[in-house]
Write a protein that holds these residues in place. Structure first.
Motif, PDB file in Angstrom:
ATOM      1  N   GLN A  98       1.000  -1.487   0.095  1.00 56.22           N
ATOM      2  CA  GLN A  98       0.103   0.015  -0.072  1.00 56.22           C
ATOM      3  C   GLN A  98       0.881   1.285  -0.144  1.00 56.22           C
ATOM      4  O   GLN A  98       0.356   2.293  -0.063  1.00 56.22           O
ATOM      5  N   GLY A  99       2.112   1.148   0.263  1.00 55.37           N
ATOM      6  CA  GLY A  99       3.058   2.208  -0.098  1.00 55.37           C
ATOM      7  C   GLY A  99       3.503   2.819   1.516  1.00 55.37           C
ATOM      8  O   GLY A  99       4.239   4.015   1.448  1.00 55.37           O
ATOM      9  N   GLN A 100       3.312   1.902   2.589  1.00 56.60           N
ATOM     10  CA  GLN A 100       3.541   2.448   3.906  1.00 56.60           C
ATOM     11  C   GLN A 100       5.089   2.218   3.979  1.00 56.60           C
ATOM     12  O   GLN A 100       5.711   1.157   3.514  1.00 56.60           O
ATOM     13  N   ARG A 101       5.565   2.947   4.834  1.00 64.31           N
ATOM     14  CA  ARG A 101       7.089   2.534   5.563  1.00 64.31           C
ATOM     15  C   ARG A 101       6.672   1.883   6.792  1.00 64.31           C
ATOM     16  O   ARG A 101       6.210   2.277   7.834  1.00 64.31           O
ATOM     17  N   VAL A 102       7.173   0.617   6.804  1.00 59.30           N
ATOM     18  CA  VAL A 102       7.021  -0.239   7.905  1.00 59.30           C
ATOM     19  C   VAL A 102       8.322  -0.569   8.630  1.00 59.30           C
ATOM     20  O   VAL A 102       9.235  -0.797   7.944  1.00 59.30           O
ATOM     21  N   ALA A 103       8.433   0.000   9.973  1.00 60.10           N
ATOM     22  CA  ALA A 103       9.798  -0.485  10.702  1.00 60.10           C
ATOM     23  C   ALA A 103       9.320  -1.790  11.601  1.00 60.10           C
ATOM     24  O   ALA A 103       8.242  -2.037  11.950  1.00 60.10           O
ATOM     25  N   TYR A 104      10.430  -2.510  11.654  1.00 59.67           N
ATOM     26  CA  TYR A 104      10.490  -3.600  12.611  1.00 59.67           C
ATOM     27  C   TYR A 104      11.322  -3.499  13.512  1.00 59.67           C
ATOM     28  O   TYR A 104      12.639  -3.359  13.436  1.00 59.67           O
ATOM     29  N   VAL A 105      11.057  -3.871  14.789  1.00 56.92           N
ATOM     30  CA  VAL A 105      11.878  -3.591  16.116  1.00 56.92           C
ATOM     31  C   VAL A 105      11.497  -5.207  16.929  1.00 56.92           C
ATOM     32  O   VAL A 105      10.523  -5.605  17.173  1.00 56.92           O
ATOM     33  N   SER A 106      12.579  -5.761  17.494  1.00 60.81           N
ATOM     34  CA  SER A 106      12.407  -6.724  18.477  1.00 60.81           C
ATOM     35  C   SER A 106      12.606  -5.982  19.826  1.00 60.81           C
ATOM     36  O   SER A 106      12.477  -4.991  19.962  1.00 60.81           O
ATOM     37  N   ASP A 107      12.390  -6.945  20.945  1.00 63.12           N
ATOM     38  CA  ASP A 107      12.171  -6.321  22.327  1.00 63.12           C
ATOM     39  C   ASP A 107      13.428  -5.438  22.467  1.00 63.12           C
ATOM     40  O   ASP A 107      13.394  -4.615  23.427  1.00 63.12           O
ATOM     41  N   ALA A 108      14.577  -6.171  21.995  1.00 63.17           N
ATOM     42  CA  ALA A 108      15.977  -5.537  22.473  1.00 63.17           C
ATOM     43  C   ALA A 108      17.010  -5.715  21.467  1.00 63.17           C
ATOM     44  O   ALA A 108      17.057  -7.044  21.104  1.00 63.17           O
ATOM     45  N   GLY A 109      17.938  -5.154  21.014  1.00 59.72           N
ATOM     46  CA  GLY A 109      18.840  -5.311  20.122  1.00 59.72           C
ATOM     47  C   GLY A 109      18.637  -5.436  18.550  1.00 59.72           C
ATOM     48  O   GLY A 109      17.831  -4.729  18.208  1.00 59.72           O
ATOM     49  N   THR A 110      19.309  -6.013  17.971  1.00 59.52           N
ATOM     50  CA  THR A 110      19.179  -6.117  16.360  1.00 59.52           C
ATOM     51  C   THR A 110      18.084  -7.290  15.955  1.00 59.52           C
ATOM     52  O   THR A 110      18.727  -8.530  16.334  1.00 59.52           O
ATOM     53  N   PRO A 111      17.125  -7.130  15.326  1.00 53.13           N
ATOM     54  CA  PRO A 111      16.343  -8.143  15.132  1.00 53.13           C
ATOM     55  C   PRO A 111      17.053  -9.380  13.999  1.00 53.13           C
ATOM     56  O   PRO A 111      17.978  -8.807  13.235  1.00 53.13           O
ATOM     57  N   ALA A 112      16.221 -10.203  13.981  1.00 57.95           N
ATOM     58  CA  ALA A 112      16.675 -11.414  12.728  1.00 57.95           C
ATOM     59  C   ALA A 112      18.152 -12.135  13.109  1.00 57.95           C
ATOM     60  O   ALA A 112      18.403 -12.752  12.516  1.00 57.95           O
ATOM     61  N   ILE A 113      18.640 -11.841  14.432  1.00 58.90           N
ATOM     62  CA  ILE A 113      19.608 -12.737  14.606  1.00 58.90           C
ATOM     63  C   ILE A 113      19.325 -13.835  15.713  1.00 58.90           C
ATOM     64  O   ILE A 113      19.211 -14.977  15.315  1.00 58.90           O
ATOM     65  N   SER A 114      19.063 -13.366  16.793  1.00 61.38           N
ATOM     66  CA  SER A 114      18.393 -14.518  17.968  1.00 61.38           C
ATOM     67  C   SER A 114      17.159 -14.254  17.914  1.00 61.38           C
ATOM     68  O   SER A 114      16.397 -15.061  18.656  1.00 61.38           O
ATOM     69  N   ASP A 115      16.670 -12.921  17.726  1.00 61.07           N
ATOM     70  CA  ASP A 115      15.313 -12.525  17.831  1.00 61.07           C
ATOM     71  C   ASP A 115      14.431 -12.863  16.499  1.00 61.07           C
ATOM     72  O   ASP A 115      15.240 -13.002  15.570  1.00 61.07           O
ATOM     73  N   PRO A 116      13.157 -12.813  16.509  1.00 63.20           N
ATOM     74  CA  PRO A 116      12.568 -12.708  15.313  1.00 63.20           C
ATOM     75  C   PRO A 116      12.803 -11.689  14.356  1.00 63.20           C
ATOM     76  O   PRO A 116      13.466 -10.843  14.596  1.00 63.20           O
ATOM     77  N   GLY A 117      12.499 -12.114  13.237  1.00 63.71           N
ATOM     78  CA  GLY A 117      12.867 -11.152  11.999  1.00 63.71           C
ATOM     79  C   GLY A 117      13.362 -11.634  10.747  1.00 63.71           C
ATOM     80  O   GLY A 117      13.072 -11.001   9.629  1.00 63.71           O
TER      81      GLY A 117
END
Length: 313
Positions: A98-117
């Motif tokens: 739809q053209g939105q800018r979406v940010a993704y954050v985990s609870d702490a730190g850099t996402p997609a390593i040990s956290d979801p993402g």
């Protein structure tokens, strides 16, 4: 909002607003692991700019945003965690389309390593959309930077990220004995406070190998210590405080003795007559070379189909 972050928001706008932030893009944003001041100016700008923010815990993220003076409505926050990441990714993709800018954050730190993402990013890319990383805090690199555990010589450069080990004691013990004990590079583990005692006991088989425990990183009671593996349990039991907080555990590189090729010659000869483990142990005792390195070499020969005399089988 603390008055100190009011100036940070102004600085974020001044420093980061000149960059182009395309619509229809996922912004993977690192957030502090404890100390709120460890947020980047670009992260603050993008979190203000985002049309939607996907996050592990909407209540946690709402509180984080308000600490910086950033207000988002409930409709702008999307819950996306390990239990719904696949479905949540489709909601994010729909908003991006739809053209939105979406940010993704985990609870702490850099996402997609040990956290979801990671699954979110993969799904976004598979849909032909863009993911932009905003670097920042990470417990992994934070611990590594203060432990002196990454070698830069002797063929042991870099580190291996293993994350959380299996919860079942038998599986954990097998992984440590069969894999981690024979990894010459620095190994990075993560552990929760309620299981750190069990992990310490399991790592005791590594004997004198140095292990760094880093807990409560960037917080008031931050503590970083390096102990022989066999002494970890005693250290943790020295104070109730020592078992509190999230842990990064670093297995330091194993020492490799300088070698002119003689240890490999000895190993080849012994492998012609003895089982692998026995040959490795004796070769290490005779030559002074690292047992772990010799073991890895012998396994590599076996995987490559090489015979003990060096010829391919």
């Amino acid at each position: 909002m603390s008055a100190s972050f009011a100036s940070a928001l102004r600085a974020a706008s001044d420093a980061a607003s000149a960059q182009h932030y395309p619509q229809g893009t996922l912004y993977v944003v690192a957030t502090p692991i404890g100390n709120l001041a460890d947020i980047s100016l670009r992260a603050l700008h993008v979190l203000q700019l985002a049309d939607s923010i996907a996050c592990e815990d909407t209540r946690h993220t709402q509180g984080l945003l308000r600490s910086y003076g950033i207000e988002k409505t409930g409709a702008q926050l999307l819950a996306l965690h390990q239990h719904n990441e696949q479905e949540g990714a489709q909601t994010v993709i729909a908003r991006l389309q739809q053209g939105q800018r979406v940010a993704y954050v985990s609870d702490a730190g850099t996402p997609a390593i040990s956290d979801p993402g990671a699954r979110l990013v993969a799904a976004v890319q598979a849909a032909g959309l863009r993911a932009v990383p905003l670097p920042g805090a990470s417990s992994i690199t934070t611990a590594l930077s203060a432990a002196g555990a990454v070698a830069h010589s002797g063929g042991q450069d870099g580190f291996v990220f293993a994350g959380f080990l299996p919860a079942k004691s038998a599986e954990r013990a097998t992984l440590i004995a069969q894999q981690l004990a024979h990894e010459a590079r620095c190994v990075v583990l993560l552990e929760a406070p309620h299981r750190i005692g069990e992990l310490a006991q399991a790592l005791a088989v590594l004997g004198q190998r140095p292990v760094t425990l880093a807990r409560e990183l960037t917080k008031q009671f931050e503590e970083i210590t390096t102990q022989p593996a066999q002494a970890l349990t005693a250290w943790l039991e020295g104070s109730p405080q020592r078992s509190r907080g999230e842990f990064v555990v670093l297995l330091h590189p194993t020492a490799v003795a300088s070698d002119d090729g003689k240890s490999l010659q000895v190993l080849r000869l012994l492998l012609q007559e003895l089982p692998l483990k026995t040959a490795v142990r004796l070769a290490a005792e005779i030559t002074g070379a690292s047992r772990n390195t010799l073991y890895d070499t012998a396994l590599q020969w076996k995987r490559d189909g090489a015979t003990p005399d060096g010829e391919a089988s």
